[in-house]
Write an enzyme that holds these catalytic residues in place. Structure first.
Site, PDB file in Angstrom:
ATOM      1  N   ARG A 111       3.677   8.767  10.796  1.00 41.37           N
ATOM      2  CA  ARG A 111       4.248   8.452   9.564  1.00 41.37           C
ATOM      3  C   ARG A 111       4.546   9.863   8.771  1.00 41.37           C
ATOM      4  O   ARG A 111       3.276  10.618   8.678  1.00 41.37           O
ATOM      5  CB  ARG A 111       3.385   7.612   8.642  1.00 41.37           C
ATOM      6  CG  ARG A 111       3.736   7.835   7.064  1.00 41.37           C
ATOM      7  CD  ARG A 111       2.838   6.327   6.274  1.00 41.37           C
ATOM      8  NE  ARG A 111       3.898   5.083   6.821  1.00 41.37           N
ATOM      9  CZ  ARG A 111       3.634   3.979   6.151  1.00 41.37           C
ATOM     10  NH1 ARG A 111       2.899   3.980   4.968  1.00 41.37           N
ATOM     11  NH2 ARG A 111       4.088   2.857   6.292  1.00 41.37           N
ATOM     12  N   HIS A 138      12.480   3.208   8.312  1.00 41.72           N
ATOM     13  CA  HIS A 138      11.036   2.661   8.357  1.00 41.72           C
ATOM     14  C   HIS A 138      11.477   1.466   9.337  1.00 41.72           C
ATOM     15  O   HIS A 138      11.657   0.239   9.122  1.00 41.72           O
ATOM     16  CB  HIS A 138      10.881   2.133   7.067  1.00 41.72           C
ATOM     17  CG  HIS A 138       9.347   1.616   6.885  1.00 41.72           C
ATOM     18  ND1 HIS A 138       8.760   1.767   8.181  1.00 41.72           N
ATOM     19  CD2 HIS A 138       8.679   1.123   6.005  1.00 41.72           C
ATOM     20  CE1 HIS A 138       7.354   1.442   7.740  1.00 41.72           C
ATOM     21  NE2 HIS A 138       7.134   0.956   6.502  1.00 41.72           N
ATOM     22  N   GLN A 141       9.192  -1.836   9.773  1.00 48.00           N
ATOM     23  CA  GLN A 141       9.327  -2.596   8.771  1.00 48.00           C
ATOM     24  C   GLN A 141      10.416  -3.609   9.076  1.00 48.00           C
ATOM     25  O   GLN A 141      10.286  -4.923   8.853  1.00 48.00           O
ATOM     26  CB  GLN A 141       9.289  -2.162   7.579  1.00 48.00           C
ATOM     27  CG  GLN A 141       9.250  -2.887   6.508  1.00 48.00           C
ATOM     28  CD  GLN A 141       7.741  -3.657   6.122  1.00 48.00           C
ATOM     29  OE1 GLN A 141       6.730  -3.151   5.989  1.00 48.00           O
ATOM     30  NE2 GLN A 141       7.890  -5.007   5.782  1.00 48.00           N
ATOM     31  N   ASP A 227      12.059  -2.805  -2.949  1.00 44.18           N
ATOM     32  CA  ASP A 227      11.277  -1.744  -2.795  1.00 44.18           C
ATOM     33  C   ASP A 227      10.838  -1.194  -4.105  1.00 44.18           C
ATOM     34  O   ASP A 227      11.379  -1.273  -4.875  1.00 44.18           O
ATOM     35  CB  ASP A 227      11.797  -0.853  -1.625  1.00 44.18           C
ATOM     36  CG  ASP A 227      10.668   0.027  -1.024  1.00 44.18           C
ATOM     37  OD1 ASP A 227       9.534  -0.312  -1.178  1.00 44.18           O
ATOM     38  OD2 ASP A 227      11.289   0.873  -0.115  1.00 44.18           O
ATOM     39  N   CYS A 267       8.901  -4.893   1.278  1.00 44.69           N
ATOM     40  CA  CYS A 267       8.023  -4.221   2.374  1.00 44.69           C
ATOM     41  C   CYS A 267       6.427  -4.264   1.762  1.00 44.69           C
ATOM     42  O   CYS A 267       5.589  -3.953   2.596  1.00 44.69           O
ATOM     43  CB  CYS A 267       8.569  -3.142   2.859  1.00 44.69           C
ATOM     44  SG  CYS A 267       8.793  -1.966   1.486  1.00 44.69           S
ATOM     45  N   ARG A 295       4.439  -7.434  10.748  1.00 41.61           N
ATOM     46  CA  ARG A 295       4.302  -6.073  11.335  1.00 41.61           C
ATOM     47  C   ARG A 295       3.612  -5.944  12.529  1.00 41.61           C
ATOM     48  O   ARG A 295       3.968  -5.231  13.591  1.00 41.61           O
ATOM     49  CB  ARG A 295       3.823  -5.177  10.173  1.00 41.61           C
ATOM     50  CG  ARG A 295       4.507  -4.775   8.796  1.00 41.61           C
ATOM     51  CD  ARG A 295       5.706  -3.965   9.266  1.00 41.61           C
ATOM     52  NE  ARG A 295       5.218  -2.805   9.804  1.00 41.61           N
ATOM     53  CZ  ARG A 295       4.932  -1.845   9.210  1.00 41.61           C
ATOM     54  NH1 ARG A 295       4.876  -1.723   7.659  1.00 41.61           N
ATOM     55  NH2 ARG A 295       4.489  -0.624   9.770  1.00 41.61           N
TER      56      ARG A 295
HETATM   57  N1  NVA Z   1      10.295   3.054   0.545  1.00 43.94           N
HETATM   58  C1  NVA Z   1       8.711   3.059   0.439  1.00 43.94           C
HETATM   59  C2  NVA Z   1       8.334   2.226   1.582  1.00 43.94           C
HETATM   60  C3  NVA Z   1       6.937   2.013   1.638  1.00 43.94           C
HETATM   61  C4  NVA Z   1       6.400   1.202   2.496  1.00 43.94           C
HETATM   62  C5  NVA Z   1       8.113   4.435   0.579  1.00 43.94           C
HETATM   63  O1  NVA Z   1       8.740   4.996   1.472  1.00 43.94           O
HETATM   64  O2  NVA Z   1       7.341   4.810  -0.138  1.00 43.94           O
HETATM   65  N1   CP Z   2       5.057  -1.614   4.399  1.00 40.82           N
HETATM   66  C1   CP Z   2       4.218  -0.593   4.671  1.00 40.82           C
HETATM   67  O1   CP Z   2       4.724   0.205   5.462  1.00 40.82           O
HETATM   68  O2   CP Z   2       2.895  -0.604   3.959  1.00 40.82           O
HETATM   69  P1   CP Z   2       1.883   0.804   3.909  1.00 40.82           P
HETATM   70  O3   CP Z   2       2.615   1.727   3.503  1.00 40.82           O
HETATM   71  O4   CP Z   2       0.822   0.094   3.613  1.00 40.82           O
HETATM   72  O5   CP Z   2       1.736   1.034   5.598  1.00 40.82           O
END
Ligand code: NVA
Ligand code: CP
Length: 311
Positions: A111, A138, A141, A227, A267, A295
């Site tokens: 990540r 992502h 997800q 989101d 998500c 997930r």
């Molecule tokens: N769009 C959000 C998704 C979190 C799972 C982010 O990137 O923070």
């Molecule tokens: N939806 C998601 O990726 O959650 P986290 O940021 O908690 O991993």
């Protein structure tokens, strides 16, 4: 018992489009089978003695737990690295990290920020790399979201999904999903947060329709999804976004204009009272907890596929 003993062609999963439609359908079917085994306490350990390294340069709850639990369930081991507890936080180049880590483990989930950083890691990795979220995509997800939709409503082909929110990693991945699985994505965002033309070049009107008015976008939808207004890495824009996105809230009034059996997904993490009301996310149309659980099932299918091929 490791990458050397059972060679299969190395594949990465850096964006949804790295898999074909047929492969995505396979992974979703496989996730349903693995989920059933899990629920029946039936051991399934195809990754015995394999090691997953997870690299987190941004925070996580679901991604961390779902990958870690999933790998243990399949018989493997997990090593967790973050920027603050590894040399990444002290500027070791990502290429060197990839070269070193991938000599000792069988698969990596990362990540991070820019997609190019992930691609750079993958380019220097000896083992498959999975995108656990970047600024641009992502994909894990969205696989979970597709699985959740299919479990509740059957095939998603020909359906309408409405995205209420900015152009971000989730919305661009939804667009790839619409193209791969042939459904329509309605997109609605405030004017300063529109999709970048160069990133949607070639996407047909059948797969993507953009609406100025979020209520109009929600009409005739089979699924409404949203989101956080501010994604990780964009925190300095928070105050500005809070004002801009006021009208882009999924609330009871919006759910009423969607189809009567429309689902709601997010998500997570969610901010009740901002992008979604408590009434919607905690209400009868919301499937967010199944979505989060999925997930794990879908990522188990991805890891099994990347390490052992089709079963
Ligand atoms: N769009 C959000 C998704 C979190 C799972 C982010 O990137 O923070
Ligand atoms: N939806 C998601 O990726 O959650 P986290 O940021 O908690 O991993």
């Amino acid at each position: 018992m490791n990458q050397i003993s059972k060679p299969i062609a190395k594949r990465h999963f850096l964006q949804l489009k790295d898999f074909t439609t047929e492969e995505i359908l396979y992974i979703l079917d496989r996730a349903i089978i693995l989920k059933k085994k899990f629920k029946n306490y039936e051991p399934h350990t195809p990754l015995l003695d394999r090691t997953l390294a997870m690299v987190f340069e941004k925070a996580s709850t679901r991604t961390r737990v779902s990958f870690e639990a999933g790998m243990y369930q399949m018989g493997g081991f997990v090593i967790n690295l973050t920027s603050s507890d590894s040399q990444l936080g002290r500027s070791e180049p990502i290429e060197d990290t990839a070269r070193v880590v991938s000599r000792m483990v069988d698969i990596v989930m990362i990540r991070t920020f820019e997609q190019t950083r992930l691609e750079n890691f993958a380019e220097h990795s000896r083992v498959p790399v999975i995108n656990g979220l970047t600024n641009e995509y992502h994909p894990c997800q969205i696989l979970a979201d597709l699985l959740t939709f299919i479990e509740y409503r059957g095939p998603i082909q020909g359906k309408t999904v409405t995205w209420i929110g900015d152009e971000n990693n989730m919305s661009y991945t939804w667009i790839q999903a619409a193209e791969l699985l042939d459904f329509t994505l309605h997109f609605s965002a405030p004017k300063d947060y529109q999709l970048k033309p160069e990133r949607i070049a070639g996407v047909s009107d059948k797969h993507l329709k953009v609406f100025d008015d979020p209520m109009e976008a929600a009409h005739n939808s089979d699924l409404i999804t949203t989101d956080v207004w501010t994604s990780m890495g964009y925190e300095e824009e928070n105050a500005k976004r809070k004002t801009a996105f006021e009208k882009w809230q999924v609330n009871e009034e919006m759910m009423k204009v969607a189809n009567s059996d429309a689902l709601f997904m997010h998500c997570l993490p969610a901010h009740r009272g901002e992008e979604v009301t408590a009434g919607v996310i905690d209400g009868p149309q919301s499937v967010v907890w199944d979505e989060a659980e999925n997930r794990m099932h879908v990522q188990k299918a991805v890891m099994e596929f990347l390490l052992t091929g089709k079963q």
